[in-house]
Scaffold this motif. Structure first.
Motif, PDB file in Angstrom:
ATOM      1  N   PHE A   1       0.836  -1.183  -0.023  1.00  0.00           N
ATOM      2  CA  PHE A   1       0.030  -0.065  -0.106  1.00  0.00           C
ATOM      3  C   PHE A   1       0.831   1.413  -0.187  1.00  0.00           C
ATOM      4  N   VAL A   2       0.857   1.979  -0.851  1.00  0.00           N
ATOM      5  CA  VAL A   2       1.579   3.295  -1.165  1.00  0.00           C
ATOM      6  C   VAL A   2       0.691   4.469  -1.135  1.00  0.00           C
ATOM      7  N   ILE A   3       1.074   5.524  -0.611  1.00  0.00           N
ATOM      8  CA  ILE A   3       0.488   6.829  -0.785  1.00  0.00           C
ATOM      9  C   ILE A   3       1.368   7.797  -1.141  1.00  0.00           C
ATOM     10  N   ILE A   4       0.871   8.529  -2.353  1.00  0.00           N
ATOM     11  CA  ILE A   4       1.913   9.674  -2.780  1.00  0.00           C
ATOM     12  C   ILE A   4       1.094  10.984  -2.379  1.00  0.00           C
ATOM     13  N   ASP A   5       1.462  11.744  -1.388  1.00  0.00           N
ATOM     14  CA  ASP A   5       0.917  12.823  -0.878  1.00  0.00           C
ATOM     15  C   ASP A   5       1.801  14.097  -1.267  1.00  0.00           C
ATOM     16  N   GLY A   6       1.899  14.748  -2.201  1.00  0.00           N
ATOM     17  CA  GLY A   6       0.884  14.786  -3.496  1.00  0.00           C
ATOM     18  C   GLY A   6       1.410  14.538  -4.698  1.00  0.00           C
ATOM     19  N   LEU A   7       0.704  14.269  -5.486  1.00  0.00           N
ATOM     20  CA  LEU A   7       1.089  13.792  -6.858  1.00  0.00           C
ATOM     21  C   LEU A   7       1.606  14.909  -7.594  1.00  0.00           C
ATOM     22  N   ARG A   8       1.154  16.201  -7.509  1.00  0.00           N
ATOM     23  CA  ARG A   8       1.513  17.409  -8.224  1.00  0.00           C
ATOM     24  C   ARG A   8       3.170  17.652  -7.925  1.00  0.00           C
ATOM     25  N   ASP A   9       3.599  17.391  -6.800  1.00  0.00           N
ATOM     26  CA  ASP A   9       5.102  17.425  -6.803  1.00  0.00           C
ATOM     27  C   ASP A   9       5.974  16.390  -7.514  1.00  0.00           C
ATOM     28  N   ILE A  10       5.527  15.332  -8.278  1.00  0.00           N
ATOM     29  CA  ILE A  10       6.207  14.602  -9.002  1.00  0.00           C
ATOM     30  C   ILE A  10       6.128  14.834 -10.258  1.00  0.00           C
ATOM     31  N   LEU A  11       5.553  16.174 -10.687  1.00  0.00           N
ATOM     32  CA  LEU A  11       5.159  16.657 -11.960  1.00  0.00           C
ATOM     33  C   LEU A  11       5.880  17.776 -12.391  1.00  0.00           C
ATOM     34  N   PRO A  12       6.365  18.455 -13.392  1.00  0.00           N
ATOM     35  CA  PRO A  12       6.935  19.468 -13.714  1.00  0.00           C
ATOM     36  C   PRO A  12       5.751  20.825 -13.690  1.00  0.00           C
ATOM     37  N   SER A  13       4.695  20.431 -13.985  1.00  0.00           N
ATOM     38  CA  SER A  13       3.211  21.041 -14.067  1.00  0.00           C
ATOM     39  C   SER A  13       2.128  20.401 -13.870  1.00  0.00           C
ATOM     40  N   ILE A  14       1.024  21.032 -13.342  1.00  0.00           N
ATOM     41  CA  ILE A  14      -0.149  20.100 -13.050  1.00  0.00           C
ATOM     42  C   ILE A  14      -0.961  20.069 -14.567  1.00  0.00           C
ATOM     43  N   ASN A  15      -0.193  20.958 -15.695  1.00  0.00           N
ATOM     44  CA  ASN A  15      -1.079  21.007 -16.772  1.00  0.00           C
ATOM     45  C   ASN A  15       0.008  20.281 -17.904  1.00  0.00           C
ATOM     46  N   ASP A  16       1.161  19.697 -17.406  1.00  0.00           N
ATOM     47  CA  ASP A  16       2.099  19.054 -18.518  1.00  0.00           C
ATOM     48  C   ASP A  16       1.380  18.004 -18.757  1.00  0.00           C
ATOM     49  N   GLU A  17       0.888  17.782 -20.156  1.00  0.00           N
ATOM     50  CA  GLU A  17       0.044  16.686 -20.736  1.00  0.00           C
ATOM     51  C   GLU A  17       0.744  15.576 -20.739  1.00  0.00           C
ATOM     52  N   THR A  18       2.007  15.784 -21.452  1.00  0.00           N
ATOM     53  CA  THR A  18       3.066  14.852 -21.757  1.00  0.00           C
ATOM     54  C   THR A  18       3.629  13.863 -20.519  1.00  0.00           C
ATOM     55  N   VAL A  19       4.195  14.661 -19.705  1.00  0.00           N
ATOM     56  CA  VAL A  19       4.808  14.132 -18.434  1.00  0.00           C
ATOM     57  C   VAL A  19       3.667  13.553 -17.484  1.00  0.00           C
ATOM     58  N   ALA A  20       2.508  14.320 -17.276  1.00  0.00           N
ATOM     59  CA  ALA A  20       1.596  13.749 -16.598  1.00  0.00           C
ATOM     60  C   ALA A  20       0.957  12.241 -17.039  1.00  0.00           C
ATOM     61  N   THR A  21       0.789  12.147 -18.417  1.00  0.00           N
ATOM     62  CA  THR A  21       0.458  10.807 -18.887  1.00  0.00           C
ATOM     63  C   THR A  21       1.495   9.820 -18.552  1.00  0.00           C
ATOM     64  N   SER A  22       2.790  10.197 -18.706  1.00  0.00           N
ATOM     65  CA  SER A  22       3.455   9.433 -18.503  1.00  0.00           C
ATOM     66  C   SER A  22       3.958   9.000 -17.192  1.00  0.00           C
ATOM     67  N   VAL A  23       4.012   9.813 -16.079  1.00  0.00           N
ATOM     68  CA  VAL A  23       4.163   9.501 -14.823  1.00  0.00           C
ATOM     69  C   VAL A  23       2.941   8.518 -14.312  1.00  0.00           C
ATOM     70  N   ILE A  24       1.768   8.797 -14.640  1.00  0.00           N
ATOM     71  CA  ILE A  24       0.792   8.440 -14.145  1.00  0.00           C
ATOM     72  C   ILE A  24       0.610   7.006 -14.947  1.00  0.00           C
ATOM     73  N   SER A  25       0.725   6.714 -16.128  1.00  0.00           N
ATOM     74  CA  SER A  25       0.953   5.478 -16.701  1.00  0.00           C
ATOM     75  C   SER A  25       2.329   4.450 -15.954  1.00  0.00           C
ATOM     76  N   GLU A  26       3.189   5.317 -15.919  1.00  0.00           N
ATOM     77  CA  GLU A  26       4.160   4.283 -15.281  1.00  0.00           C
ATOM     78  C   GLU A  26       3.831   3.962 -13.785  1.00  0.00           C
ATOM     79  N   LEU A  27       3.130   4.715 -13.088  1.00  0.00           N
ATOM     80  CA  LEU A  27       2.516   4.287 -11.691  1.00  0.00           C
ATOM     81  C   LEU A  27       1.530   3.226 -11.914  1.00  0.00           C
ATOM     82  N   SER A  28       0.641   3.251 -12.912  1.00  0.00           N
ATOM     83  CA  SER A  28      -0.461   2.014 -13.151  1.00  0.00           C
ATOM     84  C   SER A  28       0.208   0.913 -13.545  1.00  0.00           C
ATOM     85  N   ALA A  29       1.396   0.988 -14.204  1.00  0.00           N
ATOM     86  CA  ALA A  29       2.205  -0.336 -14.672  1.00  0.00           C
ATOM     87  C   ALA A  29       2.928  -0.860 -13.375  1.00  0.00           C
ATOM     88  N   ILE A  30       3.437  -0.009 -12.431  1.00  0.00           N
ATOM     89  CA  ILE A  30       4.111  -0.385 -11.136  1.00  0.00           C
ATOM     90  C   ILE A  30       3.030  -1.106 -10.417  1.00  0.00           C
TER      91      ILE A  30
END
Length: 235
Positions: free
Chosen positions: A157-186
């Motif tokens: 069980f992992v909690i990331i509090d908060g997600l915004r701080d592992i992204l360059p911007s809350i609206n960076d489409e490319t990185v947000a998609t990549s990071v969230i997809s990688e978390l899903s795969a993990i």
């Protein structure tokens, strides 16, 4: 094509029903192998709710958990599936160190543990003070450290509090998609739950229907198995 082979679904196979790491009054949630989201307006108790989840997972059998968190528990079916008592990794990127330490101690207190003695089933990673290096931005360094911690402690069980701080911007489409997809795969590959705390867009009224912030919130909403919102009662 050998590369495609792992991704074909076969109608001859019986795919198993999911396992859930938590249930509340008999209603299961927090799917093992999936992403989950905890949203809410600023200062509306997201971390407090996630603290209760951690205590319920780690403090099975604790009288304090039973007294203060009635109905919140880990299904026995899940314990049988895991073959061990669940382990938790709490990652804080937002709060001051003392506030994060208070979360750690609150979990210890609810579980009935020694307040000064670390427990191998509960690890807390404080990443607010991470600094940029010559080769690495702060957000990418935080994400790498989280992945290293997952590898090191093998949590369920992992909690990331908060997600915004592992992204360059809350609206960076490319990185947000990549990071969230990688978390899903993990989460899928390691058969764990990964909860992500993310603020909602500000609204005049504190509304449970408020959307999570930015492109990251939209993408996270598309990938999660559970979305919960923490809302303060005005009564």
């Amino acid at each position: 094509d050998e590369e495609l082979q792992p991704y074909w679904l076969d109608p001859r196979l019986d795919y198993p029903e999911p396992y859930f790491l938590l249930e509340y009054n008999g209603v299961p949630f927090s799917t093992i192998g999936g992403l989950q989201a905890m949203s809410g307006q600023k200062k509306n108790g997201k971390t407090f709710v996630l603290t209760m989840f951690m205590a319920a997972i780690l403090g099975r059998g604790s009288q304090r958990v039973q007294d203060f968190l009635p109905g919140l528990t880990v299904p026995e079916r899940t314990i049988d599936y895991l073959g061990h008592e669940p382990k938790v990794l709490f990652v804080d990127t937002e709060m001051e160190k003392l506030s994060s330490a208070k979360v750690l101690r609150r979990v210890h207190w609810l579980c009935g543990w020694d307040m000064k003695q670390p427990d191998p089933r509960f690890n807390t990673l404080w990443l607010r003070s991470v600094k940029k290096s010559e080769k690495e931005e702060v957000w990418s360094k935080r994400f790498r450290l989280i992945k290293n911690a997952i590898e090191a402690v093998s949590p369920d069980f992992v909690i990331i509090d908060g997600l915004r701080d592992i992204l360059p911007s809350i609206n960076d489409e490319t990185v947000a998609t990549s990071v969230i997809s990688e978390l899903s795969a993990i989460a899928e590959e390691r058969q764990m739950c990964i909860w992500n705390a993310l603020h909602q867009n500000p609204r005049p009224s504190n509304d449970i229907e408020s959307k999570m912030r930015g492109w990251a919130g939209t993408e996270l909403g598309n990938k999660v198995t559970d979305t919960l919102a923490s809302v303060k009662s005005k009564t």
